[in-house]
Enzyme design. Structure first.
Site, PDB file in Angstrom:
ATOM      1  N   ALA A 135     -19.349  20.179  11.570  1.00 49.67           N
ATOM      2  CA  ALA A 135     -18.725  18.941  12.056  1.00 49.67           C
ATOM      3  C   ALA A 135     -18.045  18.137  10.950  1.00 49.67           C
ATOM      4  O   ALA A 135     -16.974  17.565  11.145  1.00 49.67           O
ATOM      5  CB  ALA A 135     -19.784  18.072  12.744  1.00 49.67           C
ATOM      6  N   HIS A 136     -18.670  18.102   9.750  1.00 52.62           N
ATOM      7  CA  HIS A 136     -18.180  17.116   8.767  1.00 52.62           C
ATOM      8  C   HIS A 136     -16.860  17.498   8.114  1.00 52.62           C
ATOM      9  O   HIS A 136     -16.243  16.668   7.458  1.00 52.62           O
ATOM     10  CB  HIS A 136     -19.252  16.804   7.717  1.00 52.62           C
ATOM     11  CG  HIS A 136     -19.533  17.857   6.693  1.00 52.62           C
ATOM     12  ND1 HIS A 136     -19.157  17.705   5.384  1.00 52.62           N
ATOM     13  CD2 HIS A 136     -20.162  19.048   6.768  1.00 52.62           C
ATOM     14  CE1 HIS A 136     -19.571  18.772   4.691  1.00 52.62           C
ATOM     15  NE2 HIS A 136     -20.174  19.597   5.515  1.00 52.62           N
ATOM     16  N   THR A 142     -23.846  25.915   7.083  1.00 50.71           N
ATOM     17  CA  THR A 142     -24.779  26.793   6.371  1.00 50.71           C
ATOM     18  C   THR A 142     -25.768  27.434   7.341  1.00 50.71           C
ATOM     19  O   THR A 142     -25.986  28.648   7.313  1.00 50.71           O
ATOM     20  CB  THR A 142     -25.535  25.985   5.291  1.00 50.71           C
ATOM     21  OG1 THR A 142     -24.563  25.407   4.416  1.00 50.71           O
ATOM     22  CG2 THR A 142     -26.491  26.852   4.499  1.00 50.71           C
ATOM     23  N   CYS A 148     -20.106  22.058  -5.838  1.00 49.33           N
ATOM     24  CA  CYS A 148     -21.460  22.596  -5.705  1.00 49.33           C
ATOM     25  C   CYS A 148     -22.448  21.463  -5.899  1.00 49.33           C
ATOM     26  O   CYS A 148     -22.119  20.418  -6.446  1.00 49.33           O
ATOM     27  CB  CYS A 148     -21.704  23.754  -6.653  1.00 49.33           C
ATOM     28  SG  CYS A 148     -21.787  23.309  -8.365  1.00 49.33           S
TER      29      CYS A 148
HETATM   30  N1  PLP Z   1     -18.393  27.561   4.688  1.00 53.82           N
HETATM   31  C1  PLP Z   1     -17.379  27.002   4.003  1.00 53.82           C
HETATM   32  C2  PLP Z   1     -16.100  27.751   3.849  1.00 53.82           C
HETATM   33  C3  PLP Z   1     -17.521  25.731   3.449  1.00 53.82           C
HETATM   34  O1  PLP Z   1     -16.518  25.175   2.764  1.00 53.82           O
HETATM   35  C4  PLP Z   1     -18.763  25.052   3.613  1.00 53.82           C
HETATM   36  C5  PLP Z   1     -18.979  23.727   2.998  1.00 53.82           C
HETATM   37  O2  PLP Z   1     -18.433  23.402   1.962  1.00 53.82           O
HETATM   38  C6  PLP Z   1     -19.786  25.676   4.341  1.00 53.82           C
HETATM   39  C7  PLP Z   1     -19.563  26.930   4.862  1.00 53.82           C
HETATM   40  C8  PLP Z   1     -21.116  25.002   4.566  1.00 53.82           C
HETATM   41  O3  PLP Z   1     -20.996  24.032   5.584  1.00 53.82           O
HETATM   42  P1  PLP Z   1     -22.059  22.827   5.698  1.00 53.82           P
HETATM   43  O4  PLP Z   1     -21.758  21.883   4.607  1.00 53.82           O
HETATM   44  O5  PLP Z   1     -21.798  22.228   7.065  1.00 53.82           O
HETATM   45  O6  PLP Z   1     -23.403  23.435   5.628  1.00 53.82           O
END
Ligand code: PLP
Length: 400
Positions: free
Chosen positions: A219-220, A89, A342
């Site tokens: 990373a996760h 994000t 979500c």
């Molecule tokens: N972009 C995509 C396509 C995702 O699936 C996700 C998480 O579900 C994100 C961005 C956001 O990543 P993070 O959870 O590391 O903030």
């Protein structure tokens, strides 16, 4: 019962007792043992801040720079073009809003209709006009429409076009023609931000071959820890910080680095690259699962004919609501998702499927199963068994 963490501690063992089959890797992947070991080793260093000039600080700096090289190597980039962040994000916010700021706001964003909200909302708050890049019923971006739009681009009026396009969709696993789209944008003098959060570790990712300007990583999703990510940016691409403070990460991301998280990210990335062919081999089991669900359960597989991530299957059975399926499978010890996971845990009608032209009945009944680095062939069979059993008790019973 699935044991997905060898050498797991008490908490994980208690957790495993409840979780039988984990088929929600796109929400988050189990921590890889290599990542765990690297994180523990970083914690063993004691109190460390990579900005400190003393011996402990220098040890922390070495951990961070090793991980930077590992993440860079995994995507064919130089280490110095990687900026560590708190996850996908933040990487997307930095790329999108940082690129717009780097162009002094003389830009228009073109955001694909199926982007994750981390991208679409960062774009909506970037302070410049946002256009939509349309999606074909195949689930892929409409390159012809993009070509026509760029040919008529009025740079004086709209500034630099910045395309925001994901590598692989989180709900369907459908892969986007990122290299082709980025080439069109480049010819038009624009920039491309690619969200590679879901593609990373599942398809080969090389920034030079993709031809993008910014690549967001998390990373996760690859078996590293949550709360860690990175942004790769092409040297020379416009980019300004969105967070201000101590000036860490060459001024692009202030804030003390998450040393252990970064160490785990680097280790997970290196292992994911080594495991790539194993991940790809999951496609055989996914296809067999889908064939059975179609034949015995009458499901429609979303994006079946499109290039997809090997471990992802999004399927729908009209009349069998997604939330009912998720609950039924949960009772059977199977973890899956409806649409995108979500934060509220509520099931929303999938915007991704709507963008592909799916009707309401399909969009309300689509679920996602996603497998990954520690999935076993029998997991696919168990998921199909559990789904068919739940369907027989409800929707299939009605239709006989
Ligand atoms: N972009 C995509 C396509 C995702 O699936 C996700 C998480 O579900 C994100 C961005 C956001 O990543 P993070 O959870 O590391 O903030």
């Amino acid at each position: 019962m699935q044991i997905f963490l060898q050498g797991a501690g008490l908490i994980e063992r208690l957790y495993i007792r409840e979780v039988m089959i984990y088929a929600d890797y796109n929400a988050t992947a189990p921590l890889r043992p290599e990542a765990r070991a690297a994180m523990l080793a970083a914690y063993e260093l004691g109190p460390v801040n990579p900005s400190s000039v003393h011996k402990a600080g220098r040890a922390a700096r070495a951990v961070v720079e090793k991980a930077r090289a590992e993440v860079g190597a995994a995507i064919g980039s130089r280490a110095e073009d990687i900026v560590f962040t708190s996850g996908g994000t933040e990487s997307l916010a930095l790329a999108i809003q940082g690129a717009v700021a780097g162009l002094d706001g003389a830009a228009t964003l073109i955001v694909s209709a199926i982007e994750h909200e981390a991208a679409s909302k960062a774009a909506a708050h970037a302070g410049v006009p946002v256009e939509t890049a349309y999606i074909l019923p195949t689930g892929q971006v409409d390159l012809d429409d993009l070509r026509v739009r760029l040919a008529a681009w009025d740079r004086g009026l709209k500034g630099t076009p910045i395309l925001v396009l994901m590598l692989a969709n989180n709900e369907t696993g459908i892969l986007q023609p990122v290299a082709e789209a980025a080439a069109l944008i480049r010819e038009a003098g624009g920039l491309t931000v690619c969200d590679a959060v879901q593609g990373l570790g599942k398809v080969a990712v090389n920034v030079a071959l993709l031809g993008v300007d910014y690549l967001a990583l998390s990373a996760h999703k690859v078996g590293g820890p949550q709360g860690t990510g990175a942004l790769w940016h092409r040297a020379g691409a416009p980019l300004k910080a969105v967070l201000y403070g101590g000036g860490q990460e060459r001024g692009l991301r202030s804030g003390t680095e998450n040393v252990a998280g970064i160490a785990g990210f680097g280790a997970a990335m290196s292992q994911a690259v080594l495991d790539l062919s194993r991940y790809v081999s999951l496609g055989t089991h996914r296809d067999a699962m889908e064939a059975r669900l179609k034949a015995e359960g009458g499901v429609i597989v979303i994006g079946e004919g499109s290039p997809r991530l090997a471990g992802v299957s999004n399927f729908a059975r009209a009349g069998f609501r997604a939330e009912t399926q998720v609950m039924a499978l949960d009772l059977a010890g199977v973890c899956i998702s409806a649409g995108s996971a979500c934060s509220s845990g509520k099931v929303k009608r999938s915007l991704v499927l709507m963008a592909m032209g799916a009707d309401d009945a399909l969009a309300e009944s689509a679920i996602r199963t996603s497998f990954g680095w520690n999935s076993r062939p029998e997991d696919f069979r168990h998921v199909a068994d559990a789904w068919l059993e739940a369907a027989r008790r409800t929707v299939l019973k009605e239709s006989v």
